[in-house]
Design an enzyme around this catalytic site. Structure first.
Site, PDB file in Angstrom:
ATOM      1  N   ASN A 221     -10.674   2.327   3.225  1.00 46.20           N
ATOM      2  CA  ASN A 221     -10.337   2.175   1.798  1.00 46.20           C
ATOM      3  C   ASN A 221     -11.367   1.364   1.021  1.00 46.20           C
ATOM      4  O   ASN A 221     -11.755   1.730  -0.094  1.00 46.20           O
ATOM      5  CB  ASN A 221      -8.957   1.535   1.656  1.00 46.20           C
ATOM      6  CG  ASN A 221      -8.582   1.336   0.202  1.00 46.20           C
ATOM      7  OD1 ASN A 221      -8.521   2.295  -0.564  1.00 46.20           O
ATOM      8  ND2 ASN A 221      -8.383   0.090  -0.206  1.00 46.20           N
TER       9      ASN A 221
ATOM     10  N   TRP B  62     -21.674  11.556 -18.988  1.00 46.06           N
ATOM     11  CA  TRP B  62     -22.251  11.213 -17.688  1.00 46.06           C
ATOM     12  C   TRP B  62     -23.735  11.546 -17.716  1.00 46.06           C
ATOM     13  O   TRP B  62     -24.102  12.686 -18.007  1.00 46.06           O
ATOM     14  CB  TRP B  62     -21.515  11.961 -16.570  1.00 46.06           C
ATOM     15  CG  TRP B  62     -20.048  11.655 -16.579  1.00 46.06           C
ATOM     16  CD1 TRP B  62     -19.055  12.398 -17.132  1.00 46.06           C
ATOM     17  CD2 TRP B  62     -19.416  10.473 -16.047  1.00 46.06           C
ATOM     18  NE1 TRP B  62     -17.831  11.764 -16.979  1.00 46.06           N
ATOM     19  CE2 TRP B  62     -18.027  10.579 -16.309  1.00 46.06           C
ATOM     20  CE3 TRP B  62     -19.875   9.340 -15.381  1.00 46.06           C
ATOM     21  CZ2 TRP B  62     -17.106   9.597 -15.930  1.00 46.06           C
ATOM     22  CZ3 TRP B  62     -18.955   8.369 -14.994  1.00 46.06           C
ATOM     23  CH2 TRP B  62     -17.603   8.507 -15.268  1.00 46.06           C
TER      24      TRP B  62
ATOM     25  N   GLU C 140       0.839  -1.206   0.000  1.00 46.11           N
ATOM     26  CA  GLU C 140       0.000   0.000   0.000  1.00 46.11           C
ATOM     27  C   GLU C 140       0.873   1.256   0.000  1.00 46.11           C
ATOM     28  O   GLU C 140       0.554   2.244  -0.658  1.00 46.11           O
ATOM     29  CB  GLU C 140      -0.947   0.010   1.206  1.00 46.11           C
ATOM     30  CG  GLU C 140      -1.967  -1.101   1.202  1.00 46.11           C
ATOM     31  CD  GLU C 140      -2.789  -1.172  -0.066  1.00 46.11           C
ATOM     32  OE1 GLU C 140      -3.252  -0.140  -0.564  1.00 46.11           O
ATOM     33  OE2 GLU C 140      -2.960  -2.298  -0.586  1.00 46.11           O
TER      34      GLU C 140
ATOM     35  N   TRP D  19      -9.792   7.776  -7.434  1.00 49.77           N
ATOM     36  CA  TRP D  19     -11.014   8.076  -8.200  1.00 49.77           C
ATOM     37  C   TRP D  19     -10.908   7.567  -9.627  1.00 49.77           C
ATOM     38  O   TRP D  19     -11.853   6.983 -10.158  1.00 49.77           O
ATOM     39  CB  TRP D  19     -11.336   9.585  -8.166  1.00 49.77           C
ATOM     40  CG  TRP D  19     -12.139   9.868  -6.944  1.00 49.77           C
ATOM     41  CD1 TRP D  19     -11.682  10.310  -5.739  1.00 49.77           C
ATOM     42  CD2 TRP D  19     -13.546   9.614  -6.780  1.00 49.77           C
ATOM     43  NE1 TRP D  19     -12.715  10.363  -4.839  1.00 49.77           N
ATOM     44  CE2 TRP D  19     -13.867   9.948  -5.441  1.00 49.77           C
ATOM     45  CE3 TRP D  19     -14.553   9.147  -7.610  1.00 49.77           C
ATOM     46  CZ2 TRP D  19     -15.163   9.819  -4.931  1.00 49.77           C
ATOM     47  CZ3 TRP D  19     -15.848   9.024  -7.103  1.00 49.77           C
ATOM     48  CH2 TRP D  19     -16.143   9.355  -5.792  1.00 49.77           C
TER      49      TRP D  19
ATOM     50  N   TRP E 150       1.900   1.693  -3.468  1.00 48.83           N
ATOM     51  CA  TRP E 150       0.819   2.306  -4.274  1.00 48.83           C
ATOM     52  C   TRP E 150       0.876   3.831  -4.140  1.00 48.83           C
ATOM     53  O   TRP E 150       0.705   4.566  -5.097  1.00 48.83           O
ATOM     54  CB  TRP E 150      -0.566   1.835  -3.783  1.00 48.83           C
ATOM     55  CG  TRP E 150      -1.127   0.673  -4.532  1.00 48.83           C
ATOM     56  CD1 TRP E 150      -1.273  -0.583  -4.056  1.00 48.83           C
ATOM     57  CD2 TRP E 150      -1.643   0.668  -5.887  1.00 48.83           C
ATOM     58  NE1 TRP E 150      -1.841  -1.379  -5.027  1.00 48.83           N
ATOM     59  CE2 TRP E 150      -2.089  -0.646  -6.156  1.00 48.83           C
ATOM     60  CE3 TRP E 150      -1.776   1.622  -6.896  1.00 48.83           C
ATOM     61  CZ2 TRP E 150      -2.640  -1.015  -7.376  1.00 48.83           C
ATOM     62  CZ3 TRP E 150      -2.328   1.256  -8.118  1.00 48.83           C
ATOM     63  CH2 TRP E 150      -2.752  -0.044  -8.351  1.00 48.83           C
TER      64      TRP E 150
ATOM     65  N   TRP F 189     -16.747  11.447 -12.130  1.00 51.55           N
ATOM     66  CA  TRP F 189     -15.820  11.194 -11.017  1.00 51.55           C
ATOM     67  C   TRP F 189     -15.187  12.474 -10.484  1.00 51.55           C
ATOM     68  O   TRP F 189     -14.803  12.536  -9.312  1.00 51.55           O
ATOM     69  CB  TRP F 189     -14.724  10.201 -11.420  1.00 51.55           C
ATOM     70  CG  TRP F 189     -13.855  10.619 -12.581  1.00 51.55           C
ATOM     71  CD1 TRP F 189     -14.079  10.345 -13.896  1.00 51.55           C
ATOM     72  CD2 TRP F 189     -12.619  11.360 -12.530  1.00 51.55           C
ATOM     73  NE1 TRP F 189     -13.077  10.878 -14.669  1.00 51.55           N
ATOM     74  CE2 TRP F 189     -12.165  11.505 -13.852  1.00 51.55           C
ATOM     75  CE3 TRP F 189     -11.858  11.917 -11.502  1.00 51.55           C
ATOM     76  CZ2 TRP F 189     -10.982  12.188 -14.182  1.00 51.55           C
ATOM     77  CZ3 TRP F 189     -10.691  12.596 -11.818  1.00 51.55           C
ATOM     78  CH2 TRP F 189     -10.270  12.729 -13.149  1.00 51.55           C
TER      79      TRP F 189
HETATM   80  C1  LIG Z   1     -11.651   7.000  -4.289  1.00 53.12           C
HETATM   81  C2  LIG Z   1     -10.426   6.969  -3.408  1.00 53.12           C
HETATM   82  C3  LIG Z   1      -9.921   8.146  -2.897  1.00 53.12           C
HETATM   83  C4  LIG Z   1      -8.766   8.131  -2.067  1.00 53.12           C
HETATM   84  N1  LIG Z   1      -8.275   9.326  -1.580  1.00 53.12           N
HETATM   85  C5  LIG Z   1      -7.157   9.319  -0.814  1.00 53.12           C
HETATM   86  C6  LIG Z   1      -6.604  10.521  -0.310  1.00 53.12           C
HETATM   87  O1  LIG Z   1      -7.064  11.639  -0.587  1.00 53.12           O
HETATM   88  N2  LIG Z   1      -5.506  10.439   0.501  1.00 53.12           N
HETATM   89  C7  LIG Z   1      -4.922   9.241   0.811  1.00 53.12           C
HETATM   90  O2  LIG Z   1      -3.930   9.215   1.551  1.00 53.12           O
HETATM   91  N3  LIG Z   1      -5.404   8.098   0.308  1.00 53.12           N
HETATM   92  C8  LIG Z   1      -6.501   8.087  -0.475  1.00 53.12           C
HETATM   93  N4  LIG Z   1      -6.996   6.894  -0.956  1.00 53.12           N
HETATM   94  C9  LIG Z   1      -6.258   5.650  -0.699  1.00 53.12           C
HETATM   95  C10 LIG Z   1      -6.675   4.878   0.564  1.00 53.12           C
HETATM   96  O3  LIG Z   1      -8.049   4.709   0.602  1.00 53.12           O
HETATM   97  C11 LIG Z   1      -6.221   5.565   1.842  1.00 53.12           C
HETATM   98  O4  LIG Z   1      -4.845   5.874   1.778  1.00 53.12           O
HETATM   99  C12 LIG Z   1      -6.424   4.672   3.059  1.00 53.12           C
HETATM  100  O5  LIG Z   1      -7.768   4.306   3.182  1.00 53.12           O
HETATM  101  C13 LIG Z   1      -5.956   5.387   4.307  1.00 53.12           C
HETATM  102  O6  LIG Z   1      -6.186   4.621   5.446  1.00 53.12           O
HETATM  103  P1  LIG Z   1      -4.998   3.985   6.269  1.00 53.12           P
HETATM  104  O7  LIG Z   1      -4.024   5.028   6.640  1.00 53.12           O
HETATM  105  O8  LIG Z   1      -5.618   3.184   7.346  1.00 53.12           O
HETATM  106  O9  LIG Z   1      -4.338   3.051   5.179  1.00 53.12           O
HETATM  107  P2  LIG Z   1      -3.444   1.748   5.326  1.00 53.12           P
HETATM  108  O10 LIG Z   1      -4.221   0.640   4.735  1.00 53.12           O
HETATM  109  O11 LIG Z   1      -2.927   1.566   6.685  1.00 53.12           O
HETATM  110  O12 LIG Z   1      -2.236   2.062   4.314  1.00 53.12           O
HETATM  111  C14 LIG Z   1      -1.048   2.743   4.738  1.00 53.12           C
HETATM  112  C15 LIG Z   1      -0.800   3.967   3.906  1.00 53.12           C
HETATM  113  O13 LIG Z   1      -0.572   3.619   2.552  1.00 53.12           O
HETATM  114  C16 LIG Z   1      -1.102   4.617   1.701  1.00 53.12           C
HETATM  115  N5  LIG Z   1      -2.135   4.007   0.865  1.00 53.12           N
HETATM  116  C17 LIG Z   1      -2.938   2.974   1.194  1.00 53.12           C
HETATM  117  N6  LIG Z   1      -3.730   2.645   0.164  1.00 53.12           N
HETATM  118  C18 LIG Z   1      -3.422   3.492  -0.831  1.00 53.12           C
HETATM  119  C19 LIG Z   1      -3.891   3.645  -2.161  1.00 53.12           C
HETATM  120  N7  LIG Z   1      -4.839   2.862  -2.681  1.00 53.12           N
HETATM  121  N8  LIG Z   1      -3.365   4.643  -2.912  1.00 53.12           N
HETATM  122  C20 LIG Z   1      -2.410   5.453  -2.417  1.00 53.12           C
HETATM  123  N9  LIG Z   1      -1.914   5.340  -1.173  1.00 53.12           N
HETATM  124  C21 LIG Z   1      -2.411   4.370  -0.388  1.00 53.12           C
HETATM  125  C22 LIG Z   1      -1.697   5.692   2.596  1.00 53.12           C
HETATM  126  O14 LIG Z   1      -0.710   6.696   2.787  1.00 53.12           O
HETATM  127  C23 LIG Z   1      -1.961   4.934   3.875  1.00 53.12           C
HETATM  128  O15 LIG Z   1      -1.984   5.741   5.015  1.00 53.12           O
HETATM  129  C24 LIG Z   1      -8.137   6.892  -1.780  1.00 53.12           C
HETATM  130  C25 LIG Z   1      -8.673   5.712  -2.319  1.00 53.12           C
HETATM  131  C26 LIG Z   1      -9.800   5.747  -3.106  1.00 53.12           C
HETATM  132  C27 LIG Z   1     -10.351   4.453  -3.652  1.00 53.12           C
END
Ligand SMILES: Cc1cc2nc3c(=O)[nH]c(=O)nc-3n(C[C@H](O)[C@H](O)[C@H](O)COP(=O)(O)OP(=O)(O)OC[C@H]3O[C@@H](n4cnc5c(N)ncnc54)[C@H](O)[C@@H]3O)c2cc1C
Length: 478
Positions: free
Chosen positions: A349, A314, A282, A390, A285, A367
Site C-alpha cells: 500500500n 496534464w 483499513e 488513485w 476504508w 491518474w
Molecule cells: C493507488 C492505489 C490503488 C489501489 N488499488 C487497490 C485495488 O485495486 N484493490 C484493493 O483491494 N486495494 C487497493 N488499494 C488499497 C490498498 O493498497 C490495498 O488494499 C492493500 O495494499 C492490500 O494489501 P493487504 O491485503 O496486505 O492490505 P491490509 O493492509 O492487510 O488491509 C486489509 C484489507 O483492507 C482493505 N484495504 C486496505 N487498505 C485499503 C484502502 N486504502 N482502500 C480500500 N481498501 C483497503 C483491503 O481489502 C485489504 O486487503 C489501492 C491503494 C492505492 C493507493
C-alpha cells in the site's frame, strides 16, 4: 422449489449471504421439486472493458474449480457459462430458469454502475416470467445507505464515517454463517461441466491460494501473529507487515465479516490494541469506497470526485508512461514497486501511494492511465478501492490528500526502506550500491558502472510544475 444462486465476486460457500438465503428458501419450500443450481458467468468483453488483469482472471479460473468441489459437497452443481458482456446476462439467466424450472434467483449485491445496471435488467427480464430476483447485502458490514450523516446524506469524509461505523457496529454483525447441506440431488447438466478454460487471457496466479482452507489459515495467522504489530510495520514494504488478503477479498473468497470475526475473536473493537484497530480501519476504508461508488455513479464513468480537478491539463510526456509501467524511471523506490506489481500482481500500500503520486505529480500524467494500468496488472484489482486510491493520490477524490502534498520519492524510500533491502530485492542491479545512495544512486561515484537509468525527471522541478498545474485548474473553477 428450485432456485438459482448466481455467484459473482463472492466466490465462497462459507458466510455467503445469498447462498445461505437461497438454501434456506429452497429447504423451506413445501414442494418435492427442490434443488439449487449455482451459476458463474464469464463475460470476456466486459472484463476487457474493465481492464480485468489476466492474473486475477487466472485466480478466478482456479477458484471456480475449487468452488465446484465445495458446492458439490453441499449437493449443488456449478454451471460456468460464457457470454460476451453484461448485456447478455438477462437472456442467459431467463433461459436457464426456463430450462430447469427455476422459480427464484439469488445473488449478492454489487455497487459499481455497470453491475447495478446489469442487475436491474436481469430483474426486469425475470419479472416477465414471474421469477423474483433477491439481491442480498453481503459485500460490506453496513450496506450503502445504512450509514448516513446528520443531513441524511452519505459521508464525504472518512473519519466521521468510521466513527459512525464503529458506533453502529455490534459483534453479531461479524457472525460467520455456514451453509447447511441440502438433502436432495443436485440439478445437473453435463453440458455445464467446467473444464477450467476461460475465454480470457490468463497469467499464472500460482503464488496465490485458490482453496478456502489455505486462505483461512493465512487470515488466522495474520490476525494472531501480525495484526497486533500492524500499526508499526504496515508502512515498510520489506516487512511482512500487512495481511496480503486483498486478492481474496477482491474476488470474494473471503468475506469482510470473516476478517473482522477473526480479528475480534470474541472482543469488542474497543478492546483491540492499536495495531488491530488500525487494521480494522483499513477494512472500514474499503467499505467507505464501496459506499462512495454507490452514491457517486459518476466515479464509474471516469469522472473525478472534485469538479475543479477535471480542469487539470496534464502536461507530462507520453513516453514517460511506459517508463513508469516498466519500472525504468531511475527512482529506485518507484521502479522496485512497479517490478513487484508486474511480477506478482500485488503491490504494498505505501508503494501504491508513492507510485501514484509519482505518476501524477512528478510525471504530470493523468491518474486515469495509472488506474487502468493497475487494474490490468493487480491480482486484487477492485474498482472502488483502486479508483479511491488513485483519486486520493491524485488529489481529485473524496477526502483525498491536498494537491500540495507531494511525496518526495527519495525521502519516501529513505523513510520506509531505510536499508534499501526492498529496493535491492526487486532491482538486483543496485545490489552493490551503498545504503547511503540506494535511493539516489545517481549521486554515487560508481553510478556509471551500473546498468540502471538516470532519473527521467528532476523531482524538485516537477514538484513546482505540478503545484502550478493544480493551481491553474483550481483557479479556472468547476
Ligand atoms: C493507488 C492505489 C490503488 C489501489 N488499488 C487497490 C485495488 O485495486 N484493490 C484493493 O483491494 N486495494 C487497493 N488499494 C488499497 C490498498 O493498497 C490495498 O488494499 C492493500 O495494499 C492490500 O494489501 P493487504 O491485503 O496486505 O492490505 P491490509 O493492509 O492487510 O488491509 C486489509 C484489507 O483492507 C482493505 N484495504 C486496505 N487498505 C485499503 C484502502 N486504502 N482502500 C480500500 N481498501 C483497503 C483491503 O481489502 C485489504 O486487503 C489501492 C491503494 C492505492 C493507493
Amino acid at each position: 422449489m428450485r432456485g438459482l444462486i448466481w455467484f459473482r465476486r463472492d466466490l465462497r460457500t462459507l458466510d455467503n449471504t445469498a447462498l445461505i438465503e437461497a438454501i434456506r428458501a429452497v429447504s423451506d419450500s413445501q414442494n418435492n421439486e427442490q434443488g439449487l443450481l449455482a451459476l458463474f458467468i464469464v463475460t470476456p468483453a466486459q472484463w476487457k472493458e474493465h481492464c480485468l488483469s489476466p492474473m486475477q482472471a487466472d485466480l478466478i479460473r482456479q477458484r471456480l474449480l475449487t468452488l465446484t468441489t465445495e458446492l458439490k459437497a453441499l449437493n449443488i452443481s456449478l454451471a460456468v457459462e460464457t457470454v460476451d458482456s453484461f448485456r447478455d446476462c438477462p437472456s442467459l439467466i431467463t433461459e436457464l430458469c426456463q430450462r430447469f424450472d427455476i422459480e427464484r434467483v439469488f445473488a449478492n449485491a454489487e455497487y459499481e454502475l455497470n453491475e447495478t445496471s446489469r442487475d436491474a435488467l436481469v430483474e426486469e427480464a425475470l419479472a416477465e416470467h414471474d421469477i423474483p430476483f433477491t439481491l442480498c447485502s453481503d459485500k460490506c458490514v453496513f450496506m450503502p445507505g445504512s450509514l448516513l450523516n446528520k443531513q441524511g446524506s452519505y459521508f464525504k469524509v472518512f473519519t466521521p464515517f468510521k466513527k459512525t461505523w464503529l458506533q453502529n457496529f455490534s459483534v453479531e454483525q461479524s457472525v460467520v454463517y455456514k451453509p447447511n447441506l441440502l438433502d436432495f440431488n443436485a440439478l445437473y447438466d453435463p453440458e455445464f461441466e467446467y473444464n477450467g478454460i476461460l475465454d480470457y487471457p490468463t497469467v499464472d496466479s500460482v503464488q496465490w491460494h485458490d482453496n478456502t482452507k489455505d486462505v483461512i489459515t493465512e487470515l488466522r495467522r495474520f490476525a494472531i501473529e501480525r495484526a497486533p504489530d500492524y500499526q508499526q510495520d504496515r508502512d515498510f514494504p520489506a516487512l511482512d507487515g500487512t495481511s496480503q488478503l486483498s486478492p481474496y477479498l477482491a474476488i470474494g473468497m473471503l468475506s469482510v465479516r470473516q476478517c473482522i470475526a477473526r480479528l475480534l475473536n470474541g472482543r469488542h473493537p474497543e478492546q483491540l490494541n492499536e495495531g488491530e484497530q488500525t487494521w480494522l480501519s483499513e477494512l472500514i476504508w474499503r467499505e467507505f469506497y464501496q459506499h462512495l461508488i454507490y452514491f457517486e455513479p459518476k466515479l464509474c464513468k471516469g469522472r473525478a470526485f472534485v469538479p475543479w480537478s477535471e480542469n487539470i491539463c496534464w502536461q507530462g510526456e507520453n513516453a514517460h508512461l511506459e517508463k513508469w509501467q516498466k519500472g525504468e524511471t531511475g527512482y529506485p523506490i518507484v521502479d522496485a514497486a512497479m517490478k513487484q506489481l508486474n511480477q506478482t500482481g500485488w503491490m504494498h500500500n505505501r508503494l501504491r501511494m508513492v507510485v501514484a503520486s509519482f505518476l501524477t505529480k512528478d510525471l504530470l500524467l493523468d491518474w486515469h492511465d495509472g488506474e487502468a494500468y493497475f487494474m490490468s496488472k493487480l491480482v486484487d484489482g477492485d474498482f472502488a478501492a483502486n479508483n479511491g486510491g488513485w483519486q486520493w493520490s491524485a488529489s481529485t477524490g473524496c477526502d483525498a490528500q491536498p494537491y500540495f502534498r507531494i511525496f518526495n520519492p527519495i525521502a519516501q524510500g529513505q523513510r520506509f526502506d531505510p536499508d534499501g533491502s526492498f529496493v535491492k530485492q526487486w532491482l538486483p542491479e543496485l545490489q552493490t550500491v551503498p545504503t547511503k545512495y540506494v535511493h539516489s544512486p545517481w549521486l554515487w561515484a560508481d553510478f556509471p558502472s551500473l546498468d540502471y537509468p538516470d532519473p527521467i525527471v528532476e523531482h524538485k522541478q516537477q514538484r513546482e510544475q505540478a503545484l502550478q498545474m493544480y493551481k491553474d485548474a483550481k483557479a479556472s473553477g468547476s
